[in-house]
Design a protein around this motif. Structure first.
Motif, PDB file in Angstrom:
ATOM      1  N   LEU A 122       0.792  -1.247  -0.072  1.00  0.00           N
ATOM      2  CA  LEU A 122      -0.031  -0.093  -0.027  1.00  0.00           C
ATOM      3  C   LEU A 122       1.113   1.399  -0.120  1.00  0.00           C
ATOM      4  CD1 LEU A 122      -2.723  -1.200   2.527  1.00  0.00           C
ATOM      5  CD2 LEU A 122      -3.155  -0.620   0.191  1.00  0.00           C
ATOM      6  N   VAL A 123       1.928   1.113   0.740  1.00  0.00           N
ATOM      7  CA  VAL A 123       2.905   2.194   0.683  1.00  0.00           C
ATOM      8  C   VAL A 123       3.453   2.717  -0.488  1.00  0.00           C
ATOM      9  CG1 VAL A 123       5.022   3.416   1.711  1.00  0.00           C
ATOM     10  CG2 VAL A 123       3.426   2.152   3.397  1.00  0.00           C
ATOM     11  N   PHE A 124       3.710   1.439  -1.121  1.00  0.00           N
ATOM     12  CA  PHE A 124       4.646   1.791  -2.649  1.00  0.00           C
ATOM     13  C   PHE A 124       3.578   2.408  -3.436  1.00  0.00           C
ATOM     14  CE2 PHE A 124       5.162  -0.091  -6.743  1.00  0.00           C
ATOM     15  CZ  PHE A 124       6.410   0.441  -7.074  1.00  0.00           C
ATOM     16  N   PHE A 125       2.242   1.865  -3.656  1.00  0.00           N
ATOM     17  CA  PHE A 125       1.353   2.497  -4.471  1.00  0.00           C
ATOM     18  C   PHE A 125       0.909   4.103  -4.015  1.00  0.00           C
ATOM     19  CE2 PHE A 125       0.524  -2.102  -5.374  1.00  0.00           C
ATOM     20  CZ  PHE A 125       0.905  -2.113  -6.782  1.00  0.00           C
ATOM     21  N   PHE A 126       0.752   4.124  -2.627  1.00  0.00           N
ATOM     22  CA  PHE A 126       0.500   5.398  -2.359  1.00  0.00           C
ATOM     23  C   PHE A 126       1.708   6.461  -2.827  1.00  0.00           C
ATOM     24  CE2 PHE A 126      -2.193   3.949   1.308  1.00  0.00           C
ATOM     25  CZ  PHE A 126      -3.427   4.115   0.485  1.00  0.00           C
ATOM     26  N   LEU A 127       2.837   6.161  -2.767  1.00  0.00           N
ATOM     27  CA  LEU A 127       3.945   7.036  -3.057  1.00  0.00           C
ATOM     28  C   LEU A 127       4.040   6.907  -4.482  1.00  0.00           C
ATOM     29  CD1 LEU A 127       6.830   5.885  -0.545  1.00  0.00           C
ATOM     30  CD2 LEU A 127       5.326   7.924  -0.299  1.00  0.00           C
ATOM     31  N   LYS A 128       4.022   5.709  -5.400  1.00  0.00           N
ATOM     32  CA  LYS A 128       3.809   5.773  -6.756  1.00  0.00           C
ATOM     33  C   LYS A 128       2.858   6.539  -7.483  1.00  0.00           C
ATOM     34  CE  LYS A 128       3.972   2.406 -10.445  1.00  0.00           C
ATOM     35  NZ  LYS A 128       2.329   2.749 -11.067  1.00  0.00           N
ATOM     36  N   ASP A 129       1.706   6.433  -6.936  1.00  0.00           N
ATOM     37  CA  ASP A 129       0.344   7.010  -7.787  1.00  0.00           C
ATOM     38  C   ASP A 129      -0.223   8.038  -7.045  1.00  0.00           C
ATOM     39  OD1 ASP A 129       1.069   4.982  -9.619  1.00  0.00           O
ATOM     40  OD2 ASP A 129      -0.150   3.462  -8.642  1.00  0.00           O
ATOM     41  N   LYS A 130       0.541   8.809  -6.433  1.00  0.00           N
ATOM     42  CA  LYS A 130       0.020   9.938  -5.375  1.00  0.00           C
ATOM     43  C   LYS A 130      -1.104  10.831  -6.178  1.00  0.00           C
ATOM     44  CE  LYS A 130       0.921  13.940  -2.879  1.00  0.00           C
ATOM     45  NZ  LYS A 130       2.117  15.133  -2.559  1.00  0.00           N
ATOM     46  N   ASP A 131      -0.358  11.310  -7.441  1.00  0.00           N
ATOM     47  CA  ASP A 131      -1.358  12.212  -8.131  1.00  0.00           C
ATOM     48  C   ASP A 131      -2.575  11.688  -8.595  1.00  0.00           C
ATOM     49  OD1 ASP A 131       0.605  14.140  -7.620  1.00  0.00           O
ATOM     50  OD2 ASP A 131       1.534  13.755  -9.478  1.00  0.00           O
ATOM     51  N   GLN A 132      -2.575  10.442  -9.154  1.00  0.00           N
ATOM     52  CA  GLN A 132      -3.597   9.707  -9.580  1.00  0.00           C
ATOM     53  C   GLN A 132      -4.876   9.552  -8.350  1.00  0.00           C
ATOM     54  OE1 GLN A 132      -2.633   6.296 -11.779  1.00  0.00           O
ATOM     55  NE2 GLN A 132      -0.990   7.228 -12.768  1.00  0.00           N
ATOM     56  N   LEU A 133      -4.222   9.215  -7.129  1.00  0.00           N
ATOM     57  CA  LEU A 133      -5.115   8.935  -6.295  1.00  0.00           C
ATOM     58  C   LEU A 133      -5.934  10.332  -5.643  1.00  0.00           C
ATOM     59  CD1 LEU A 133      -3.040   6.149  -4.308  1.00  0.00           C
ATOM     60  CD2 LEU A 133      -4.946   5.808  -5.591  1.00  0.00           C
ATOM     61  N   MET A 134      -4.991  11.128  -5.629  1.00  0.00           N
ATOM     62  CA  MET A 134      -5.544  12.506  -5.133  1.00  0.00           C
ATOM     63  C   MET A 134      -6.613  12.896  -6.090  1.00  0.00           C
ATOM     64  SD  MET A 134      -3.946  13.344  -2.310  1.00  0.00           S
ATOM     65  CE  MET A 134      -4.129  15.049  -2.323  1.00  0.00           C
ATOM     66  N   LYS A 135      -6.357  12.835  -7.487  1.00  0.00           N
ATOM     67  CA  LYS A 135      -7.285  13.324  -8.240  1.00  0.00           C
ATOM     68  C   LYS A 135      -8.706  12.563  -8.155  1.00  0.00           C
ATOM     69  CE  LYS A 135      -4.093  15.280 -11.871  1.00  0.00           C
ATOM     70  NZ  LYS A 135      -3.458  15.227 -13.004  1.00  0.00           N
ATOM     71  N   GLY A 136      -8.672  11.066  -7.964  1.00  0.00           N
ATOM     72  CA  GLY A 136      -9.472  10.191  -7.966  1.00  0.00           C
ATOM     73  C   GLY A 136     -10.388  10.472  -7.055  1.00  0.00           C
ATOM     74  N   SER A 137      -9.861  10.878  -5.629  1.00  0.00           N
ATOM     75  CA  SER A 137     -10.425  10.997  -4.275  1.00  0.00           C
ATOM     76  C   SER A 137     -11.354  12.272  -4.404  1.00  0.00           C
ATOM     77  CB  SER A 137      -9.436  11.005  -3.175  1.00  0.00           C
ATOM     78  OG  SER A 137      -8.706  12.007  -3.408  1.00  0.00           O
ATOM     79  N   LYS A 138     -11.045  13.211  -5.260  1.00  0.00           N
ATOM     80  CA  LYS A 138     -11.744  14.738  -5.093  1.00  0.00           C
ATOM     81  C   LYS A 138     -13.054  14.285  -5.581  1.00  0.00           C
ATOM     82  CE  LYS A 138      -7.653  17.524  -6.104  1.00  0.00           C
ATOM     83  NZ  LYS A 138      -7.049  18.512  -7.212  1.00  0.00           N
ATOM     84  N   ARG A 139     -13.444  13.318  -6.494  1.00  0.00           N
ATOM     85  CA  ARG A 139     -14.807  13.140  -6.842  1.00  0.00           C
ATOM     86  C   ARG A 139     -15.944  12.678  -5.497  1.00  0.00           C
ATOM     87  NH1 ARG A 139     -14.419   8.018 -10.621  1.00  0.00           N
ATOM     88  NH2 ARG A 139     -12.349   9.045 -11.257  1.00  0.00           N
ATOM     89  N   PHE A 140     -15.248  12.341  -4.545  1.00  0.00           N
ATOM     90  CA  PHE A 140     -16.185  11.856  -3.198  1.00  0.00           C
ATOM     91  C   PHE A 140     -16.130  12.947  -2.453  1.00  0.00           C
ATOM     92  CE2 PHE A 140     -13.713   8.036  -4.780  1.00  0.00           C
ATOM     93  CZ  PHE A 140     -14.848   7.305  -4.789  1.00  0.00           C
ATOM     94  N   PHE A 141     -15.786  14.198  -2.690  1.00  0.00           N
ATOM     95  CA  PHE A 141     -16.017  15.457  -1.815  1.00  0.00           C
ATOM     96  C   PHE A 141     -16.877  16.453  -2.518  1.00  0.00           C
ATOM     97  CE2 PHE A 141     -12.202  13.288  -0.349  1.00  0.00           C
ATOM     98  CZ  PHE A 141     -12.430  13.274   1.065  1.00  0.00           C
ATOM     99  N   PRO A 142     -17.609  17.289  -2.024  1.00  0.00           N
ATOM    100  CA  PRO A 142     -18.221  18.457  -2.455  1.00  0.00           C
ATOM    101  C   PRO A 142     -17.370  19.386  -3.223  1.00  0.00           C
ATOM    102  CG  PRO A 142     -18.896  18.103  -0.504  1.00  0.00           C
ATOM    103  CD  PRO A 142     -17.803  17.186  -0.465  1.00  0.00           C
TER     104      PRO A 142
END
Length: 359
Positions: free
Chosen positions: A173-193
């Motif tokens: 999990l740490v590896f993917f959080f570090l490697k794909d940080k930008d993608q994960l941050m963009k994907g998580s924005k859809r769950f917030f107003p």
């Protein structure tokens, strides 16, 4: 009264940004409260990724791909942790077993001292009180208690299997959080107003502060633990590695941790040397370590990162520790700082756009 409550509501909750911030905080809080057990590997990985993001970002600025940077940083981190575990855990385990083995002898010696004190000063410790103490000690050492202890150890063995699973999941999990940080941050924005500018303002204020606190706390644990172990070992104190680790971990609980860990250190030193010069030197040196930690090390590591009154810090430790256990204690100060940041950024009717204009 109704008019006052209506005016207060309009003053504090008339801004949509404030409502969005409130729902985000409540949602995250409920998810952590009810799903902390299931989300434990994810939360641990997030904390580690948060700490390891800085070296990955620095390597990326040098032209190294984020995948390679994440791989290098994670491998180095796991190597250091493995070396520490292989070098430290066996010694702590042996000393813990030795302490449990010697505990009956230490209790007998303590009861002998209490008997002598009772015979000399019966007005302070009566015979009935002494008998009651002996009954409690016998209950602690009876067969049923030992069986219960064995059941607990079996439970810990089952927990060990869970830890082995975490040892595989968390690094991935740490590896993917570090490697794909930008993608994960963009994907998580859809769950917030969409109107989350105020929440973004609070996050920008807390981001560096949380990082500085966690980094400083880890450094403080290592420094205090290592210095305490070296001092205990030089003094020849038994269980020096175990007590050194406990002293290092005690800084997790501000003000209270140092008080709690002082008792086992004083008891071990007393049963080893009695009221002698060695006992006095050990307690004096231990007091100097605690004084240097509180008055020199903490100001250097944290500087202005934690601007909270001691009463607020203790209250935060009690509240968040009661909610989330060890993790709540560890993050009590950042969570209290978050509450303070939210209160400071919360708009009111007279200045609803101040926080946004200062972003």
């Amino acid at each position: 009264m109704l008019a006052f409550l209506t005016e207060w509501y309009k003053t504090r909750f008339s801004d949509p940004q404030a409502i969005t911030l409130m729902f985000i905080i409540i949602g995250i809080g409920l998810a952590l409260y009810f799903g902390a057990g299931l989300l434990a590997p994810l939360l641990v990985a997030l904390v580690l990724a948060f700490l390891l993001e800085w070296p990955v970002a620095q390597m990326s600025r040098l032209g190294i791909s984020r995948t390679a940077a994440a791989t290098i940083v994670l491998v180095v981190f796991l190597g250091v942790m493995l070396i520490l575990m292989l070098g430290l855990v066996p010694s702590i385990w042996r000393q813990g077993v030795s302490l449990v083995t010697d505990l009956p002898t230490m209790i007998d010696k303590g009861m002998l001292i209490v008997r002598e004190f009772s015979a000399e000063y019966p007005q302070f410790v009566s015979a009935s009180q002494l008998d009651s103490m002996m009954e409690e000690v016998n209950k602690m050492l009876d067969t049923q208690h030992l069986l219960d202890l064995g059941k607990q150890l079996l439970g810990y063995s089952a927990s060990l299997l869970v830890l082995m699973v975490y040892a595989i999941l968390v690094p991935l999990l740490v590896f993917f959080f570090l490697k794909d940080k930008d993608q994960l941050m963009k994907g998580s924005k859809r769950f917030f107003p969409a109107n989350r500018d105020l929440a973004r303002t609070v996050w920008f204020e807390m981001d560096q502060q949380i990082f500085n606190y966690i980094r400083g706390k880890v450094i403080e644990i290592v420094i205090v633990g290592v210095v305490s172990y070296i001092f205990f070992a030089v003094m020849g104190l038994r269980y020096s590695a175990l007590l050194g680790v406990l002293t290092g971990l005690s800084v997790l609980i501000p003000y209270v941790g140092a008080t709690l860990v002082t008792l086992p250190i004083a008891l071990v030193a007393f049963f080893q040397w009695g009221f002698s010069a060695e006992f006095g030197y050990l307690m004096l040196g231990y007091g100097i370590i605690q004084a240097l930690d509180g008055n020199v090390l903490v100001p250097i590591l944290f500087s202005d990162a934690v601007d909270l009154h001691p009463v607020v810090i203790i209250a935060a430790v009690l509240v968040f520790g009661g909610l989330w256990g060890v993790w709540g204690v560890f993050f009590a100060i950042p969570l209290a700082s978050l509450v303070k940041a939210v209160i400071n950024a919360w708009p009111n009717a007279s200045s609803p756009k101040v926080a946004l204009d200062n972003e």
